[in-house]
Design an enzyme around this catalytic site. Structure first.
Site, PDB file in Angstrom:
ATOM      1  N   LYS A 150      -8.462  20.743  22.764  1.00  0.00           N
ATOM      2  CA  LYS A 150      -8.742  21.552  23.941  1.00  0.00           C
ATOM      3  C   LYS A 150      -9.789  20.840  24.783  1.00  0.00           C
ATOM      4  O   LYS A 150     -10.468  19.977  24.221  1.00  0.00           O
ATOM      5  CB  LYS A 150      -9.184  22.963  23.543  1.00  0.00           C
ATOM      6  CG  LYS A 150     -10.623  23.066  23.032  1.00  0.00           C
ATOM      7  CD  LYS A 150     -11.008  24.486  22.791  1.00  0.00           C
ATOM      8  CE  LYS A 150     -11.858  25.092  23.879  1.00  0.00           C
ATOM      9  NZ  LYS A 150     -13.271  24.732  23.824  1.00  0.00           N
ATOM     10  N   HIS A 180      -9.143  24.599  17.051  1.00  0.00           N
ATOM     11  CA  HIS A 180      -9.748  24.422  15.725  1.00  0.00           C
ATOM     12  C   HIS A 180     -10.030  25.757  15.021  1.00  0.00           C
ATOM     13  O   HIS A 180     -10.223  25.782  13.811  1.00  0.00           O
ATOM     14  CB  HIS A 180     -11.008  23.541  15.794  1.00  0.00           C
ATOM     15  CG  HIS A 180     -12.242  24.267  16.244  1.00  0.00           C
ATOM     16  ND1 HIS A 180     -12.569  24.436  17.560  1.00  0.00           N
ATOM     17  CD2 HIS A 180     -13.221  24.862  15.549  1.00  0.00           C
ATOM     18  CE1 HIS A 180     -13.700  25.103  17.643  1.00  0.00           C
ATOM     19  NE2 HIS A 180     -14.129  25.378  16.438  1.00  0.00           N
ATOM     20  N   GLU A 218     -22.712  33.151  19.390  1.00  0.00           N
ATOM     21  CA  GLU A 218     -23.301  31.894  18.914  1.00  0.00           C
ATOM     22  C   GLU A 218     -24.795  31.901  19.200  1.00  0.00           C
ATOM     23  O   GLU A 218     -25.234  32.471  20.204  1.00  0.00           O
ATOM     24  CB  GLU A 218     -22.669  30.714  19.648  1.00  0.00           C
ATOM     25  CG  GLU A 218     -21.179  30.592  19.435  1.00  0.00           C
ATOM     26  CD  GLU A 218     -20.656  29.307  20.057  1.00  0.00           C
ATOM     27  OE1 GLU A 218     -20.606  28.303  19.357  1.00  0.00           O
ATOM     28  OE2 GLU A 218     -20.337  29.325  21.254  1.00  0.00           O
ATOM     29  N   ASP A 237     -14.102  28.277  28.081  1.00  0.00           N
ATOM     30  CA  ASP A 237     -14.432  27.550  26.854  1.00  0.00           C
ATOM     31  C   ASP A 237     -13.937  28.283  25.597  1.00  0.00           C
ATOM     32  O   ASP A 237     -13.551  27.645  24.622  1.00  0.00           O
ATOM     33  CB  ASP A 237     -15.969  27.394  26.782  1.00  0.00           C
ATOM     34  CG  ASP A 237     -16.413  26.433  25.688  1.00  0.00           C
ATOM     35  OD1 ASP A 237     -15.694  25.449  25.437  1.00  0.00           O
ATOM     36  OD2 ASP A 237     -17.485  26.674  25.089  1.00  0.00           O
ATOM     37  N   HIS A 242      -9.664  30.204  21.706  1.00  0.00           N
ATOM     38  CA  HIS A 242     -10.112  30.707  20.401  1.00  0.00           C
ATOM     39  C   HIS A 242      -9.958  32.229  20.255  1.00  0.00           C
ATOM     40  O   HIS A 242      -9.385  32.719  19.288  1.00  0.00           O
ATOM     41  CB  HIS A 242     -11.581  30.346  20.157  1.00  0.00           C
ATOM     42  CG  HIS A 242     -11.869  28.877  20.262  1.00  0.00           C
ATOM     43  ND1 HIS A 242     -10.960  27.929  19.883  1.00  0.00           N
ATOM     44  CD2 HIS A 242     -12.962  28.196  20.690  1.00  0.00           C
ATOM     45  CE1 HIS A 242     -11.484  26.719  20.081  1.00  0.00           C
ATOM     46  NE2 HIS A 242     -12.689  26.862  20.576  1.00  0.00           N
ATOM     47  N   LYS A 342     -23.387  32.366  24.314  1.00  0.00           N
ATOM     48  CA  LYS A 342     -24.304  31.370  23.746  1.00  0.00           C
ATOM     49  C   LYS A 342     -25.700  31.991  23.694  1.00  0.00           C
ATOM     50  O   LYS A 342     -25.999  32.947  24.405  1.00  0.00           O
ATOM     51  CB  LYS A 342     -24.370  30.139  24.659  1.00  0.00           C
ATOM     52  CG  LYS A 342     -23.047  29.436  24.837  1.00  0.00           C
ATOM     53  CD  LYS A 342     -22.897  28.301  23.855  1.00  0.00           C
ATOM     54  CE  LYS A 342     -21.641  27.507  24.087  1.00  0.00           C
ATOM     55  NZ  LYS A 342     -20.819  27.321  22.896  1.00  0.00           N
TER      56      LYS A 342
HETATM   57  C1  BG6 Z   1     -15.682  24.910  20.993  1.00  0.00           C
HETATM   58  C2  BG6 Z   1     -16.470  25.232  22.237  1.00  0.00           C
HETATM   59  O1  BG6 Z   1     -14.311  24.835  21.286  1.00  0.00           O
HETATM   60  O2  BG6 Z   1     -15.906  25.922  20.014  1.00  0.00           O
HETATM   61  C3  BG6 Z   1     -17.945  25.351  21.905  1.00  0.00           C
HETATM   62  O3  BG6 Z   1     -16.268  24.215  23.214  1.00  0.00           O
HETATM   63  C4  BG6 Z   1     -18.164  26.345  20.799  1.00  0.00           C
HETATM   64  O4  BG6 Z   1     -18.699  25.709  23.056  1.00  0.00           O
HETATM   65  C5  BG6 Z   1     -17.257  26.050  19.606  1.00  0.00           C
HETATM   66  O5  BG6 Z   1     -19.524  26.266  20.404  1.00  0.00           O
HETATM   67  C6  BG6 Z   1     -17.333  27.151  18.579  1.00  0.00           C
HETATM   68  O6  BG6 Z   1     -16.681  26.738  17.412  1.00  0.00           O
HETATM   69  P1  BG6 Z   1     -17.234  27.138  15.978  1.00  0.00           P
HETATM   70  O7  BG6 Z   1     -16.232  26.587  15.025  1.00  0.00           O
HETATM   71  O8  BG6 Z   1     -18.597  26.513  15.856  1.00  0.00           O
HETATM   72  O9  BG6 Z   1     -17.318  28.625  15.957  1.00  0.00           O
END
Ligand code: BG6
Length: 499
Positions: A150, A180, A218, A237, A242, A342
Site C-alpha cells: 500500500k 499487512h 496508535e 493511511d 486496514h 496517532k
Molecule cells: C501502516 C500505516 O500501513 O500501518 C502506518 O502507514 C500505521 O501509519 C501502520 O502506523 C499500523 O500498522 P500496525 O501493524 O503497527 O498496527
C-alpha cells in the site's frame, strides 16, 4: 503459523527497493523466520534491486544488520541468516530505465515473485516494464507474480487507473495486493471465530447486534514520516485499507467454500454494500482531528503541525472517526463506527461488537434497559484475545445481577509473539494462495466509500478538531456516537481491562 509446513516451491524473490526501510525492517526478518521454520528451502533466492551503489556483499551486510524487532531470538536468527545470506544477491540499477530489466532477465529463471517495496508512484511503471520485457510471462512450470504494497492509489480515480494499468499487462491472478493487517493472526481469526462457532454466527446480525466499533488507536506520532503523512492523512493511511479489511471480515456472508475466490467474492460484496454518502451525509457522519502538543506514555510529543516536514498551517487529519452503514439484510440499521488516530493514549486495535439489550427482565433493581448489553471484544493488538461481557447472578440470597467478562488471551494458550505478520503473506505469495490479498474490485469499493469524505475535507474550509496528544481523540468523535445514544468502548492499555 497454522499452515501445514511444507516448503514453498523453489522461488526467486526480486525485491525492488532492496536497501529500503520496509525490506530491512519487515521483509528480511520475515524471510529469515521463514527459513528457520522451513517454509522456504535451500532453493529459495532473494535478488534485491535498487539505485544504491553496492554489490551482493553490501546488501548482505545491510540486511544482516537489521534490528530483529518482531523477529526471533538472536541465536536462531544467526543460524537461519547464515543459511540464507549466500542466496541473497543485488542488482544495482534505475528501475525506471529499461537496462535493469534486461539484466534482470538474464539473472532470473523459473518461479519469480516481484515485490514492489518502493514508493507508490513507481508501481505502474515497474509493472509495465516487467511485462514489456517478458518477465511476467508464465508457463506450466514457472509462475510470475507481483506483490504490491500500500498505498494502492490515493483516491478512487487513481486506484481505478492503477488497477486498469496493471491489469492491461498482467492477469488478476498474478497480482498480490498486500494489506499487512491481513497477516495478523488475530485478524485471520475473525473468520474462525465467526464460522467455526454456532453460538457466535447465529446471533451475528441486525436482530441481535446494536452496533459495531472498529478501532485502531496508535501511540506513535508522525515522527519522521511528515512528508508522506502530510500528503496522506489518517483517512487514506488507515481506513480504505486496514480498517475496511477488518470491517469486511466482520460483515461478510459465510463463503460457500474456503477457496480464495469464494472468500474474496464475499469480502468484495460486503465492501460494495458500504453506503456511499452524499456530501451532506458525509459531513454528518465523519469527524477528523489533529493532535496538539501533549504527553504520550510519559513522553512529550510536539503538536502535529510542529513536526518535521509538516506545513505549519496543515489541515491534514491525524485522527478520523466515521459512522458507516452496510446496506445488506444482515446489517440493516446497524451502525459501524470506525476510528483511528496517532498520538493517542494507548495502542489498541480492536473490534467491539455490542449486542442489543434483552427485551425483558424482572430482576429487582435491574430492568432490562439497565442491564449492560452483552459485548464481544476481538482484541487484535496488543494483548491478542477475545473477551465476552455477560451478566450473571451476584452470589448471595438476593437475586441481583453482575456484569463479568469471559476473557481469553492468546498469550496464555499459544506462542504467537515472534513473527512479523509478513511470513504468512509471503508464503501465500509463493504457494499461490490469494485469500489474504486484496482484489481490484474490493480496493475500489473501499475507496468509493471514503471518497465523499476526501472530497468534503478537500473542499471545505474548516480545520480538523484539535485533540491533545495522549488523549482519546477529539470530543466531536464522542458526539458522533452520543447522537445515537452510544459511546466508544474505552481504550485500554495492554493487559488492562476497562470495567
Ligand atoms: C501502516 C500505516 O500501513 O500501518 C502506518 O502507514 C500505521 O501509519 C501502520 O502506523 C499500523 O500498522 P500496525 O501493524 O503497527 O498496527
Amino acid at each position: 503459523m497454522s499452515k501445514s509446513v511444507k516448503p514453498a516451491p523453489p522461488t526467486t524473490l526480486v525485491i525492488f527497493g532492496a536497501f529500503g526501510d520496509l525490506t530491512r525492517r519487515l521483509l528480511m526478518p520475515a524471510l529469515i523466520n521463514m527459513t528457520r521454520l522451513g517454509l522456504v528451502g535451500g532453493d529459495f533466492h532473494v535478488l534485491g534491486v535498487g539505485i544504491d551503489e553496492g554489490n551482493d556483499q553490501a546488501l548482505r551486510d545491510a540486511l544482516g544488520n537489521f534490528d530483529a524487532k518482531g523477529g526471533e531470538g538472536a541465536g536462531e536468527k544467526g543460524d537461519a541468516w547464515a543459511r540464507l545470506k549466500d542466496r541473497v544477491g543485488y542488482l544495482q540499477g534505475d528501475f525506471t530505465k529499461d537496462d535493469v530489466y534486461a539484466q534482470l532477465k538474464s539473472r532470473v529463471s523459473g518461479n519469480v515473485a516481484f515485490y514492489l517495496a518502493v514508493p507508490a508512484k513507481f508501481f505502474g511503471e515497474i509493472v509495465d516494464k516487467l511485462a514489456d520485457h517478458g518477465l511476467m510471462r508464465e508457463d506450466a512450470h514457472a509462475f510470475r507474480r507481483i506483490a504490491i504494497e500500500k498505498p494502492f492509489g490515493h483516491d478512487l480515480a487513481s486506484a481505478r487507473a492503477l488497477n486498469a494499468r496493471i491489469l492491461a499487462k498482467v492477469s488478476e491472478a498474478q497480482v498480490y495486493r498486500i494489506d499487512h493487517f491481513l497477516g495478523k493472526e488475530t485478524v485471520q481469526n475473525i473468520m474462525t471465530a465467526r464460522f467455526a462457532n454456532m453460538m457466535i454466527e447465529r446471533v451475528w446480525n441486525a436482530d441481535c447486534i446494536a452496533h459495531v466499533q472498529i478501532t485502531a488507536a496508535e501511540t506513535v506520532d508522525v515522527g519522521t514520516r511528515g512528508k508522506f503523512y502530510d500528503a496522506t492523512g489518517a483517512l487514506r493511511d488507515m481506513v480504505p485499507n486496514h480498517l475496511f479489511q477488518l470491517l469486511a471480515m466482520v460483515a461478510m456472508e459465510p463463503p460457500a467454500s474456503f477457496d480464495a475466490e469464494a472468500i474474496r467474492n464475499e469480502k468484495g460484496k460486503v465492501l460494495k454494500a458500504v453506503r456511499v454518502y452524499s456530501p451532506a451525509k458525509a459531513k454528518r457522519n465523519g469527524v477528523r482531528g489533529t493532535y496538539t502538543a501533549g504527553t504520550v506514555k510519559g513522553n512529550a510529543v510536539p503538536a502535529y503541525t510542529a513536526s518535521a516536514d509538516v506545513a505549519p498551517d496543515s489541515r491534514t487529519e491525524t485522527y478520523v472517526a466515521l459512522k458507516l452503514m452496510v446496506d445488506t439484510w444482515r446489517w440493516a440499521g446497524v451502525p459501524f463506527y470506525l476510528r483511528t488516530g496517532k498520538a493517542m493514549t494507548c495502542r489498541d486495535t480492536e473490534i467491539a461488537i455490542t449486542f442489543k439489550p434483552v427485551p425483558f427482565a424482572s430482576f429487582p433493581g435491574a430492568p432490562a434497559d439497565m442491564l449492560p448489553p452483552n459485548r464481544l471484544i476481538i482484541q487484535i493488538q496488543p494483548d491478542e484475545g477475545l473477551s465476552m461481557d455477560i451478566n450473571i447472578k451476584r452470589p448471595g440470597l438476593e437475586v441481583a445481577t453482575a456484569p463479568i467478562a469471559l476473557d481469553f488471551r492468546y498469550a496464555d494458550a499459544f506462542d504467537i509473539g515472534h513473527l512479523t505478520g509478513y511470513e504468512s503473506l509471503i508464503y501465500d505469495l509463493f504457494v499461490g494462495d490469494q485469500t489474504l490479498f486484496q482484489r481490484a474490485d474490493a480496493i475500489e469499493a473501499g475507496w468509493a466509500a471514503v471518497q465523499p469524505f476526501l472530497d468534503l475535507w478537500a473542499s471545505d474550509t474548516s480545520t480538523p478538531e484539535l485533540y491533545e496528544a495522549g488523549s482519546m481523540g477529539p470530543t466531536a468523535a464522542d458526539a458522533l456516537l452520543a447522537h445515537d445514544d452510544h459511546s466508544w468502548h474505552e481504550l485500554a492499555p495492554a493487559g488492562q481491562t476497562v470495567p
